[in-house]
Enzyme design. Structure first.
Site, PDB file in Angstrom:
ATOM      1  N   GLU A   1       5.517 -21.308  -8.386  1.00 15.59           N
ATOM      2  CA  GLU A   1       6.249 -22.395  -8.341  1.00 15.59           C
ATOM      3  C   GLU A   1       5.756 -23.085  -9.435  1.00 15.59           C
ATOM      4  OE1 GLU A   1       5.782 -22.919  -4.049  1.00 15.59           O
ATOM      5  OE2 GLU A   1       7.695 -23.954  -3.741  1.00 15.59           O
TER       6      GLU A   1
ATOM      7  N   ARG B   1      -5.741  -9.317  -3.147  1.00 13.75           N
ATOM      8  CA  ARG B   1      -5.418  -8.721  -1.333  1.00 13.75           C
ATOM      9  C   ARG B   1      -4.768  -6.844  -1.826  1.00 13.75           C
ATOM     10  NH1 ARG B   1      -1.846 -12.332   0.648  1.00 13.75           N
ATOM     11  NH2 ARG B   1      -2.273 -14.040  -1.088  1.00 13.75           N
TER      12      ARG B   1
HETATM   13  O1  LIG Z   1       5.834 -11.814  -5.884  1.00 13.17           O
HETATM   14  P1  LIG Z   1       5.277 -12.830  -5.712  1.00 13.17           P
HETATM   15  O2  LIG Z   1       5.247 -14.833  -5.946  1.00 13.17           O
HETATM   16  O3  LIG Z   1       4.435 -13.113  -7.693  1.00 13.17           O
HETATM   17  O4  LIG Z   1       3.649 -13.456  -4.734  1.00 13.17           O
HETATM   18  C1  LIG Z   1       2.894 -12.361  -4.551  1.00 13.17           C
HETATM   19  C2  LIG Z   1       1.901 -12.084  -4.559  1.00 13.17           C
HETATM   20  O5  LIG Z   1       1.099 -13.406  -4.151  1.00 13.17           O
HETATM   21  C3  LIG Z   1       0.240 -13.476  -3.333  1.00 13.17           C
HETATM   22  O6  LIG Z   1      -0.312 -13.599  -4.401  1.00 13.17           O
HETATM   23  P2  LIG Z   1      -1.615 -15.127  -4.662  1.00 13.17           P
HETATM   24  O7  LIG Z   1      -1.662 -15.304  -6.132  1.00 13.17           O
HETATM   25  O8  LIG Z   1      -1.444 -15.585  -3.871  1.00 13.17           O
HETATM   26  O9  LIG Z   1      -3.114 -14.351  -5.063  1.00 13.17           O
HETATM   27  P3  LIG Z   1      -4.715 -13.835  -3.582  1.00 13.17           P
HETATM   28  O10 LIG Z   1      -3.854 -13.080  -3.810  1.00 13.17           O
HETATM   29  O11 LIG Z   1      -5.672 -14.261  -4.993  1.00 13.17           O
HETATM   30  O12 LIG Z   1      -4.765 -15.153  -2.437  1.00 13.17           O
HETATM   31  C4  LIG Z   1      -0.069 -11.986  -2.892  1.00 13.17           C
HETATM   32  O13 LIG Z   1      -1.057 -11.326  -2.810  1.00 13.17           O
HETATM   33  C5  LIG Z   1       0.690 -11.015  -4.192  1.00 13.17           C
HETATM   34  O14 LIG Z   1      -0.390 -10.619  -5.024  1.00 13.17           O
HETATM   35  N1  LIG Z   2       4.417 -16.175   2.452  1.00 11.48           N
HETATM   36  C1  LIG Z   2       3.817 -15.677   2.112  1.00 11.48           C
HETATM   37  N2  LIG Z   2       2.645 -14.759   2.845  1.00 11.48           N
HETATM   38  C2  LIG Z   2       1.232 -14.527   2.376  1.00 11.48           C
HETATM   39  N3  LIG Z   2       0.959 -14.067   0.248  1.00 11.48           N
HETATM   40  C3  LIG Z   2       2.142 -14.665   0.340  1.00 11.48           C
HETATM   41  N4  LIG Z   2       2.117 -14.672  -1.098  1.00 11.48           N
HETATM   42  C4  LIG Z   2       3.332 -15.693  -1.441  1.00 11.48           C
HETATM   43  N5  LIG Z   2       4.284 -15.254  -0.570  1.00 11.48           N
HETATM   44  C5  LIG Z   2       3.405 -15.310   0.667  1.00 11.48           C
END
Ligand SMILES: O=P(O)(O)OC[C@H]1O[C@H](OP(=O)(O)OP(=O)(O)O)[C@H](O)[C@@H]1O
Ligand SMILES: Nc1ncnc2[nH]cnc12
Length: 206
Positions: free
Chosen positions: A109, A72
Site C-alpha cells: 500500500e 503464512r
Molecule cells: O495479495 P497481497 O495484497 O499481496 O497480500 C497477500 C499477502 O499478505 C499477507 O502477508 P504479509 O505481507 O502480511 O506477510 P506475513 O505473512 O509475513 O505476515 C498474506 O499472507 C499474503 O502473503
Molecule cells: N485482510 C487480510 N487478512 C489477512 N492477511 C492479509 N494480507 C492482506 N490483507 C489481509
C-alpha cells in the site's frame, strides 16, 4: 477463481474451514478486516481438511515443486508438498536466505517489498504450485510467479490460497496464472472467533 468456482460448491468442509478463520477488525491497522488463519491451525479437522483439499487437487498434476510464501504460506505448503511428493521451496522476505538468491519486488500500500528465492532450488522445467494463506491485491503472488516462471523458467501450474478477497480482484494481476481459492473472507457478523475490542492492538476511533 473464488469459492463458487472452486468445484467444491456444497462441500461442508468449506464452511467449517471458513468458520475456523478468525476475523479481526482493524488489524494491523484501521480499516483492515484481518483474516487470521492461526485459529484454523488450532482446529485439527479444519486444518487437515484444508491440506487434503489441496492435496486431492494437485496429486495428479505432476507438480515437482511447491513454493510457499513467507510467512503464512509456510504453514500449508510443506504438508502439501510431502503429500504429493514434491520438493518444498521457501520464498522469503529479503536477507533471510543464504547463498545466491534472486529477488522480485512487489508493491505494498505504501512502498515496496521483495521476495527472494535461492537460485539452485528450482530448475527450468519444474512444474510449480505456489501456496499462500491469502490473496488480497495479488502483488505478493505476482512476485512469486515472476520468480519461478520468468526468472527460473519453471512452469507455474497454479497458485493455491485458502482465502481470497474478491473486492480487490487479485486474479487480474496474476500474469495469466490460475489462482485456486477455497473460501472468501467471512463477514464479521457471523464471526465465531471475534476478538473483543479490548484485545485489539490497534485503537479505532469513529
Ligand atoms: O495479495 P497481497 O495484497 O499481496 O497480500 C497477500 C499477502 O499478505 C499477507 O502477508 P504479509 O505481507 O502480511 O506477510 P506475513 O505473512 O509475513 O505476515 C498474506 O499472507 C499474503 O502473503
Ligand atoms: N485482510 C487480510 N487478512 C489477512 N492477511 C492479509 N494480507 C492482506 N490483507 C489481509
Amino acid at each position: 477463481m473464488f469459492a463458487a468456482e472452486n468445484g467444491l460448491k456444497g462441500d461442508p468442509r468449506l464452511e467449517a474451514i471458513s468458520q475456523a478463520i478468525r476475523v479481526v477488525p482493524h488489524f494491523p491497522k484501521k480499516g483492515i478486516m484481518f483474516q487470521d488463519i492461526t485459529t484454523l491451525l488450532l482446529d485439527h479437522k479444519a486444518f487437515q481438511d484444508t491440506v487434503d483439499i489441496f492435496v486431492d487437487r494437485y496429486r495428479n498434476m505432476d507438480i515437482s515443486v511447491v513454493a510457499g510464501i513467507e510467512a503464512r504460506g509456510f504453514m500449508f505448503g510443506p504438508s502439501i508438498a510431502l503429500a504429493i511428493g514434491a520438493k518444498f521451496v521457501p520464498l522469503r522476505k529479503p536477507k533471510k536466505l543464504p547463498g545466491k538468491v534472486i529477488c522480485e519486488e512487489y508493491e505494498l500500500e505504501y512502498g515496496t517489498d521483495c521476495l527472494e528465492m535461492q537460485v539452485d532450488a528450482v530448475q527450468p522445467g519444474d512444474r510449480a504450485l505456489i501456496v499462500d494463506d491469502l490473496v488480497a491485491t495479488g502483488g505478493t503472488l505476482s512476485a512469486a510467479i515472476r520468480l519461478l516462471g520468468k526468472r527460473m523458467g519453471a512452469q507455474v501450474v497454479e497458485c493455491g490460497c485458502v482465502v481470497g478477497l474478491p473486492e480487490v480482484k487479485g486474479q487480474c494481476r496474476l500474469n495469466g496464472k490460475p489462482v485456486y481459492i477455497l473460501v472468501e473472507p467471512r463477514e464479521i457478523d457471523n464471526c465465531r472467533h471475534d476478538i473483543s475490542s479490548e484485545f485489539l492492538n490497534v485503537q479505532c476511533s469513529g
